[in-house]
Write a protein that holds these residues in place. Sequence first.
Motif: not given
Length: 218
Positions: A159-171
């Motif tokens: 579950v990835v919450g709201a207003h999240i920013k992930t970079g490249t190649g994230v697990h």
Amino acid sequence: MQKVIILGGIGNGTVIAEAIADANKRGYDKLEMAGYLNDREERGSYIESFPVLGCLSDASRFAAEGYKFINTIYRIDGQAERLDLFKSLGLGDGDLATFVHPTVYHAPNVIFEPGAVLMPNVMINSGVKIGRCTLVMVGASVLHNTELGPYNHIAAQAVVGAHIKTGTGVHIGLNATLREYLEIGDFATVGMGAVLTKNVGEKEIWVGNPAKFLRMAQ
């Protein structure tokens, strides 16, 4: 239907292949699984239900013949090297297949970049962007106004919450839960079952509930 080749094999590759086959049985007619490119199995052999058509270096030849590709050669603690391998194949956005299983719910304004995969029973809320070649696996949820970067792997039931920013190649691991308004750096990992309440830096690995820094990725 567009013939698609999966780069990879047992693991992400096989479950996505079977999900495409399941989608076809449900009337989905955009993609049809042709086989794999895999450097560890012999050409002409089978990985579960589908044939090995060649090795990864054959990708450009198959692209010239009109095939599209899904990239699954991802690895925790080695994603940067796998990404370099994928980039060495020279495939452009037009060579990538985007797969959204028919059981997915997604808001009409969700942006899917080329090569994105959304597996069965995924939920994607309003204002989300799914990055290039990012895999969102079975039953995962991505809440509103989140931006998943390229080459992410969001494991089943995360579950990835709201207003999240992930970079490249994230697990993001199995069953992990991420609080809203977080940033996850390039090639970072959130372990399975983790409950993340803080930002994660580049190549950091966080585990536990509440999640804590474990070590740097190699």
